[in-house]
Design an enzyme around this catalytic site. Structure first.
Site, PDB file in Angstrom:
ATOM      1  N   SER A   1       0.829  -1.200   0.000  1.00  0.00           N
ATOM      2  CA  SER A   1       0.000   0.000   0.000  1.00  0.00           C
ATOM      3  C   SER A   1       0.869   1.257   0.000  1.00  0.00           C
ATOM      4  O   SER A   1       1.652   1.460  -0.899  1.00  0.00           O
ATOM      5  CB  SER A   1      -0.971  -0.039   1.180  1.00  0.00           C
ATOM      6  OG  SER A   1      -1.959   0.950   1.062  1.00  0.00           O
TER       7      SER A   1
ATOM      8  N   ASP B   1      -6.089   2.145  -3.876  1.00  0.00           N
ATOM      9  CA  ASP B   1      -7.341   2.014  -3.110  1.00  0.00           C
ATOM     10  C   ASP B   1      -7.629   3.273  -2.290  1.00  0.00           C
ATOM     11  O   ASP B   1      -8.694   3.390  -1.686  1.00  0.00           O
ATOM     12  CB  ASP B   1      -7.329   0.776  -2.210  1.00  0.00           C
ATOM     13  CG  ASP B   1      -6.251   0.789  -1.137  1.00  0.00           C
ATOM     14  OD1 ASP B   1      -5.389   1.699  -1.152  1.00  0.00           O
ATOM     15  OD2 ASP B   1      -6.251  -0.119  -0.285  1.00  0.00           O
TER      16      ASP B   1
END
Length: 461
Positions: A106, A254
């Site tokens: 991430s 995301d």
């Protein structure tokens, strides 16, 4: 070197000795444990597991190890290669697969990577399931397939399928976006966003795109977490171009940050607020965010006569609460949009398409849209404690001390005052209590957080 084993996945740094980072031996162990868990617990007819990755330097190495291990465990692999986290989630559902693994750390720096584990719905494992995978890994009780039962691998590209799924959403108004003739700037931090965002924007009818860091080579040009202090370059670009809006994503796409036409930060907490405003205007219903997210979502939800609910921190907790309350939109204050009409996962592509639709309908500048929402500021502080202190006992005493207010204890202790709030969460890795507070000014937020921190320090004596 660091290796962090948690219910939400396995993450660590690359390099060093086995057990000290997310290295080949560790990767094989945890992937094998996940495969054993899927074999035992997922009863659909599929023998396939989807694998996707972001553009990290270690991604190709990790991909080969993960794919080979899954084949060794007897699973067929659908390898979708460079793909966003939400693309991989959607691919699991579209393939009717037994599960999925996303290779991404991430927003962590380039030396990190991680195994993010999905169930057969393309959603993250819950706490109980994650604990079970860790137990299997610890015991190393997994059985590899004999030679006649090794899995097979096929490669597919799901980027275009994801984009078409976004275009097919009822509230994504492609015609209105085309007619608005927007100019858009993007910063994709040299990861998979650089592949998908230009394609998405062109499919939405945006022909003027100013690209920044769109080469998917994993060489992050700045800290990859999309926070204001890391986004000077795109802010400057907004001031030197005629861009109407700027979009920034993290390496696995995301999370979504928005930049106003004047180069000002829209505010990561307000990504969800703005998208929810658009969704609620057309499909009124309940909303959900986590306890540490801005109260602005609650305020906007109530404008439409709808109900807001809070969940414990963590994407799986938010999605669980969304399902329980039949929420039409939800997410997290870090720029994570979860739109059930698409799927139960944070998705920056969906966020971009809905926000551009919102802009096209409102016919306002981004700064004007931002000014239409309640003004809140969040302060993030922490109290360092002596190792061995009863942190749970301290939090319980704080809860009792402020019981006259609206207190929630599903995740630490959150105290809701009439015009502000404070959320206390203990760290699982170090002797600290994280103190998040929100008010109508940063000074008020810092002051109320400081007051609660002083209470904690007195209790810790």
């Amino acid at each position: 070197m660091t290796l962090i084993k948690s219910i939400s996945g396995i993450r660590g740094t690359i390099g060093g000795r086995a057990g000290e980072g997310l290295n080949p031996l560790d990767t094989v162990k945890f992937v094998s444990a996940y495969a054993a868990f899927i074999r035992e617990n997922v009863k659909n007819s599929s023998n396939a597991i989807v694998v996707g990755r972001d553009a990290r330097i270690s991604g190709k190495m990790m991909e080969q190890i993960v794919v080979g291990t899954l084949m060794g465990m007897g699973f067929d692999v659908v390898n979708i290669g460079l793909a966003t986290t939400p693309t991989t989630e959607l691919a699991v559902a579209m393939e009717n697969a037994a599960g999925g693994i996303i290779l991404t750390a991430s927003h962590n720096p380039k030396q990190w990577n991680a195994l993010k584990l999905l169930n057969e719905k393309g959603e993250f494992l819950n706490a109980k399931e994650g604990e079970e995978v860790l137990k299997i890994a610890e015991s190393e009780e997994f059985l590899f397939a004999h030679v006649d039962h090794l899995g097979k691998v096929k490669e597919k590209d799901y980027t275009d399928k994801h984009i078409q799924a976004v275009l097919g959403l009822e509230l994504v108004d492609v015609e209105a976006i085309k007619a608005a003739d927007f100019e858009v700037a993007i910063d994709c931090v040299n990861s998979v966003g650089g592949i998908v965002l230009p394609k998405l924007l062109k499919a939405l009818g945006v022909n003027k795109i100013n690209e920044l860091y769109c080469t998917p080579n994993g060489e992050f040009p700045h800290n990859p977490e999309p926070l204001p202090e890391h986004l000077k370059d795109i802010s400057d670009m907004m001031k030197t171009t005629s861009s109407d809006v700027g979009f920034v994503v993290d390496p696995d796409v995301d999370r979504l940050a928005i930049i106003s036409e004047n180069g000002d930060m829209f505010g990561e907490e307000y990504t969800l607020v703005a998208v929810a405003d658009y969704v609620l205007k057309h499909t009124p219903g309940n909303t959900v965010s986590n306890l540490s997210s801005s109260r602005a979502l609650r305020d906007v939800t109530r404008r439409y006569g709808c109900e807001y609910n809070a969940a414990a921190v963590g994407e799986v907790n938010v999605t669980t609460q969304m399902k329980a309350t039949d929420a039409v939109i939800g997410g997290e204050g870090n720029g994570g949009i979860i739109y059930p009409a698409s799927h139960y996962g944070r998705d920056a592509l969906v966020g971009i398409a809905l926000f551009l639709s919102h802009m096209a309908h409102e016919k306002k500048k981004v700064s004007e849209i931002r000014a239409s929402y309640p003004q809140y500021f969040i302060a993030k502080q922490k109290v360092e404690l002596t190792p061995g202190l009863d942190v749970d006992g301290i939090l319980k005493t704080v809860k009792e001390k402020f019981i006259q207010y609206d207190v929630t204890d599903i995740d630490g202790v959150k105290i809701d005052f009439p015009d502000k709030w404070v959320h206390l969460r203990k760290s699982n890795t170090e002797p600290i209590i994280r103190v998040y507070s929100e008010a109508h000014s940063m000074k008020e937020a810092e002051d109320i957080g400081g007051e609660i921190m002083e209470v904690i320090r007195q209790l810790a004596k």
